[in-house]
Design an enzyme around this catalytic site. Sequence first.
Site, PDB file in Angstrom:
ATOM      1  N   ASP A 276      33.464  32.094  47.819  1.00 16.78           N
ATOM      2  CA  ASP A 276      32.770  33.238  47.217  1.00 16.78           C
ATOM      3  C   ASP A 276      31.260  33.073  47.371  1.00 16.78           C
ATOM      4  OD1 ASP A 276      33.074  35.587  45.049  1.00 16.78           O
ATOM      5  OD2 ASP A 276      31.329  34.355  44.525  1.00 16.78           O
TER       6      ASP A 276
ATOM      7  N   TYR B  15      22.593  35.174  46.533  1.00 20.39           N
ATOM      8  CA  TYR B  15      22.629  33.712  46.404  1.00 20.39           C
ATOM      9  C   TYR B  15      21.757  33.035  47.467  1.00 20.39           C
ATOM     10  CZ  TYR B  15      26.853  34.584  43.569  1.00 20.39           C
ATOM     11  OH  TYR B  15      27.765  35.040  42.641  1.00 20.39           O
TER      12      TYR B  15
ATOM     13  N   LYS C  11      28.923  39.918  48.327  1.00 22.11           N
ATOM     14  CA  LYS C  11      28.649  41.019  47.389  1.00 22.11           C
ATOM     15  C   LYS C  11      27.336  41.697  47.744  1.00 22.11           C
ATOM     16  CE  LYS C  11      30.427  37.782  43.972  1.00 22.11           C
ATOM     17  NZ  LYS C  11      29.815  36.497  44.360  1.00 22.11           N
TER      18      LYS C  11
ATOM     19  N   HIS D 256      27.932  44.033  43.535  1.00 24.90           N
ATOM     20  CA  HIS D 256      27.653  42.907  42.627  1.00 24.90           C
ATOM     21  C   HIS D 256      27.493  43.351  41.166  1.00 24.90           C
ATOM     22  CE1 HIS D 256      25.933  38.587  42.942  1.00 24.90           C
ATOM     23  NE2 HIS D 256      26.461  38.777  41.750  1.00 24.90           N
TER      24      HIS D 256
END
Length: 280
Positions: free
Chosen positions: A48, A53, A78, A111
């Site tokens: 994931d 990120y 996402k 997200h």
Amino acid sequence: MTRDIHSTATLNDGHQIPRLGLGTWRSKKKDCARAVSFALNNEYDLIDTAQIYNNESQVGKGWKESDRARDSFFLTTKIWNWNQGYRSARKSVEKSLKKLQTDDVDLLLIHWPNVRNFSRTAETWQAMIEMQKEGLARSIGVSNFTPSLLNELIEQSEVVPAVNQVEFHTFLYQKELAEFCRERGIVLEAYSPLARGEHLDDPTLLQIAQKHGKSTAQVMLAWVIQHDLVAIPKSVHEKRILENADIFFGLDEADMQLLDGLNRDERQLNPPWAPRSRKN
Ligand SMILES: NC(=O)c1ccc[n+]([C@@H]2O[C@H](COP(=O)([O-])OP(=O)(O)OC[C@H]3O[C@@H](n4cnc5c(N)ncnc54)[C@H](OP(=O)(O)O)[C@@H]3O)[C@@H](O)[C@H]2O)c1
């Protein structure tokens, strides 16, 4: 029902999602590729990540350095908030695919819902429906959606998200949300399933862990899986990555009741639509 690390749940579009995956939020660049590669070489079937990120390239590097072929594991990313909107969502996904060194992802998520301007989120969803048809994402879903936001999205598009990825752990047992998702055929994917390590010394967890000869982290993850959900614990440490996968030992009815009772509605993340959690 006996489950193992390769157990899956069936999504509403017919695809399968592994019950356990590796989270990568806050996995630092140098650690991330190594953790992804190690997890894939040690039977993890799901990774994931997310645009925000800032480690999609490392995830791409990690899987390329592993022994796994791309079609042998499940990859999620996402769409971040500032990339929402019809055109920008698509552009951002094209960039993500490049970084991830793949032609498609298994799961593409929104997200966060844009609660102030939901039409932006509806446009994003429309772009995702098209990207799914074109094969850029095998399944599409959302994250951090409440039942009413899910209803709003479904009413506008008639495509039901395959997944709702939300914070879910023994200290935030979102029972009604889980029920709602189950009724509508949406798989609930539990993020921060270890409550980010905040309560691993809880006495009830310790007691159950001792009974099974397991760690409290393993008990927290087993509880999620036994609620028929998907869990994506994050770690960059090899020992913990292995520990977090050794969770298919079976909690009994009494354990489950005690663990259900740990709920404090305590969030690690405070969404814009939620009442502030006690912790923050
Ligand atoms: N959709 C969203 O909005 C959203 C939000 C949050 C998270 N997520 C996803 O869900 C994943 C998991 O959530 P999370 O990272 O917030 O929290 P988490 O998985 O609940 O906890 C991660 C923390 O626990 C530590 N840890 C891991 N295994 C452990 C073990 N066996 N014993 C003791 N400590 C352990 C990790 O440290 P080390 O790494 O140092 O081992 C890290 O500090 C994320 O990485 C991300 O992929 C999604």
